[in-house]
Design a protein around this motif. Sequence first.
Motif, mmCIF file in Angstrom:
data_model
loop_
_atom_site.group_PDB
_atom_site.id
_atom_site.type_symbol
_atom_site.label_atom_id
_atom_site.label_comp_id
_atom_site.label_asym_id
_atom_site.label_seq_id
_atom_site.Cartn_x
_atom_site.Cartn_y
_atom_site.Cartn_z
ATOM 1 N N GLY A 26 36.733 39.751 19.182
ATOM 2 C CA GLY A 26 35.746 40.562 19.888
ATOM 3 C C GLY A 26 36.305 41.481 20.954
ATOM 4 O O GLY A 26 35.627 41.829 21.915
ATOM 5 N N ILE A 27 37.556 41.879 20.770
ATOM 6 C CA ILE A 27 38.155 42.883 21.661
ATOM 7 C C ILE A 27 38.238 44.195 20.897
ATOM 8 O O ILE A 27 38.705 44.218 19.763
ATOM 9 C CB ILE A 27 39.578 42.468 22.100
ATOM 10 N N TRP A 28 37.741 45.274 21.512
ATOM 11 C CA TRP A 28 37.896 46.577 20.850
ATOM 12 C C TRP A 28 39.173 47.268 21.338
ATOM 13 O O TRP A 28 39.624 47.031 22.454
ATOM 14 C CB TRP A 28 36.667 47.473 21.043
ATOM 15 N N ALA A 29 39.721 48.101 20.466
ATOM 16 C CA ALA A 29 40.952 48.832 20.778
ATOM 17 C C ALA A 29 40.748 50.292 20.400
ATOM 18 O O ALA A 29 40.447 50.607 19.251
ATOM 19 C CB ALA A 29 42.124 48.245 20.003
ATOM 20 N N LEU A 30 40.878 51.154 21.399
ATOM 21 C CA LEU A 30 40.690 52.592 21.177
ATOM 22 C C LEU A 30 42.006 53.312 21.434
ATOM 23 O O LEU A 30 42.435 53.474 22.585
ATOM 24 C CB LEU A 30 39.601 53.121 22.125
ATOM 25 N N PRO A 31 42.699 53.741 20.371
ATOM 26 C CA PRO A 31 43.992 54.400 20.572
ATOM 27 C C PRO A 31 43.853 55.815 21.108
ATOM 28 O O PRO A 31 42.955 56.561 20.702
ATOM 29 C CB PRO A 31 44.612 54.412 19.169
ATOM 30 N N GLY A 32 44.747 56.147 22.056
ATOM 31 C CA GLY A 32 44.846 57.520 22.546
ATOM 32 C C GLY A 32 46.143 58.102 22.048
ATOM 33 O O GLY A 32 46.631 57.704 20.988
ATOM 34 N N ASP A 33 46.736 59.017 22.819
ATOM 35 C CA ASP A 33 47.991 59.624 22.375
ATOM 36 C C ASP A 33 49.123 58.593 22.345
ATOM 37 O O ASP A 33 49.762 58.389 21.326
ATOM 38 C CB ASP A 33 48.363 60.780 23.302
ATOM 39 N N ASP A 34 49.355 57.973 23.503
ATOM 40 C CA ASP A 34 50.438 56.987 23.577
ATOM 41 C C ASP A 34 49.946 55.628 24.022
ATOM 42 O O ASP A 34 50.742 54.681 24.112
ATOM 43 C CB ASP A 34 51.509 57.452 24.585
ATOM 44 N N ILE A 103 30.915 45.085 32.444
ATOM 45 C CA ILE A 103 31.219 44.591 31.086
ATOM 46 C C ILE A 103 29.926 44.419 30.295
ATOM 47 O O ILE A 103 29.870 44.696 29.100
ATOM 48 C CB ILE A 103 32.000 43.258 31.161
ATOM 49 N N ASN A 104 28.883 43.971 30.965
ATOM 50 C CA ASN A 104 27.588 43.797 30.306
ATOM 51 C C ASN A 104 26.851 45.136 30.153
ATOM 52 O O ASN A 104 26.221 45.390 29.133
ATOM 53 C CB ASN A 104 26.683 42.856 31.107
ATOM 54 N N LEU A 105 26.953 45.958 31.170
ATOM 55 C CA LEU A 105 26.153 47.187 31.177
ATOM 56 C C LEU A 105 26.749 48.282 30.301
ATOM 57 O O LEU A 105 26.029 48.982 29.598
ATOM 58 C CB LEU A 105 26.014 47.709 32.616
ATOM 59 N N GLU A 106 28.080 48.433 30.367
ATOM 60 C CA GLU A 106 28.740 49.522 29.635
ATOM 61 C C GLU A 106 30.034 49.012 29.001
ATOM 62 O O GLU A 106 31.130 49.397 29.406
ATOM 63 C CB GLU A 106 29.035 50.693 30.586
ATOM 64 N N PRO A 107 29.896 48.120 28.024
ATOM 65 C CA PRO A 107 31.102 47.474 27.465
ATOM 66 C C PRO A 107 32.081 48.449 26.811
ATOM 67 O O PRO A 107 33.281 48.166 26.769
ATOM 68 C CB PRO A 107 30.524 46.490 26.439
ATOM 69 N N TYR A 108 31.582 49.569 26.319
ATOM 70 C CA TYR A 108 32.466 50.497 25.597
ATOM 71 C C TYR A 108 32.955 51.662 26.462
ATOM 72 O O TYR A 108 33.652 52.540 25.971
ATOM 73 C CB TYR A 108 31.757 51.048 24.370
#
Lengths: 148, 138
Positions: A26-34, A103-108
């Motif tokens: 349940g952990i999200w991962a959002l890749p950026g440039d590096d 974390i509850n209000l804006e998890p993403y």
Amino acid sequence: MSEILELRHDKFLFKIPTDRQYSREGIWALPGDDEVTLGLTDYQQQRAGDVAFVTLPEAGDRLEAGEELAAVETIKLDVSYGCPIAGTVVASNQQLELEAELINLEPYSRGWLAVMTPEAWDRDQPALLSAEQYLALIQEELAAEAKE
Amino acid sequence: MSAIDGGVVVVPCSGIGKTYGSVSREAAYILVDELRPGKAQLVALSKLVMGAEEARDAVAQRQAITLDGCKLACASKMVKESGGAVGCEMAVLDVYRRNRQLKPKGISRLNEEGLQLARAMAEELAIQIDLILGEANA
């Protein structure tokens, strides 16, 4: 703009953006440039309950995949979430010390946990799930619970 | 006019079976029975939900102090829906964040930390009652 998948279950509505990948935990991962930004999914935060405190690694810490990324204490339980990738922490969300409820209000967005420089993204990334796969995983979990 | 007539009403969470709900109710008892007797009247949330006339009249006539166990904030919402004015709303979680050493556990019987957390909450609310009544009497 990324699409957001939605899953309704009883009174709950779980949101899953398609612009990132997910660990089974349940952990999200959002890749950026590096770098890769990590956070807790909407499903996880709703299941865990209102967050009272969160303990995060510090900038400069090196984490192995599976090592603790965040210790989250909620009104229901204490949970340790493993880091889905190996790498070095560039920043952790200091605002959560003052406003753990983000974390509850804006998890993403504002509730993000940490930004990391991945050590072996090509190795770790294939183990992550797409939004569609994560949604299916949640459905499986909920169905299994319903049977119990 | 009796002391209560000029006081506030106290409405705690009715989250039966939940630790934070238990803390809110324990705090309400400490507040009403020990810290501000004669200045605070306990009103059961369940009576407001059921539309009991006596309870609705109580919150309509006096400022309310609400103690919520979670972010649903049922106590605060119900007082407002009943036509009452919330003079101070406080959530157990926020009090806990200010008192991290007091981690509450247990439901029907709170642990020692939970009881201490309830007292800490009651003490914060007692100050709020004084402020509300002070302003009302000024």
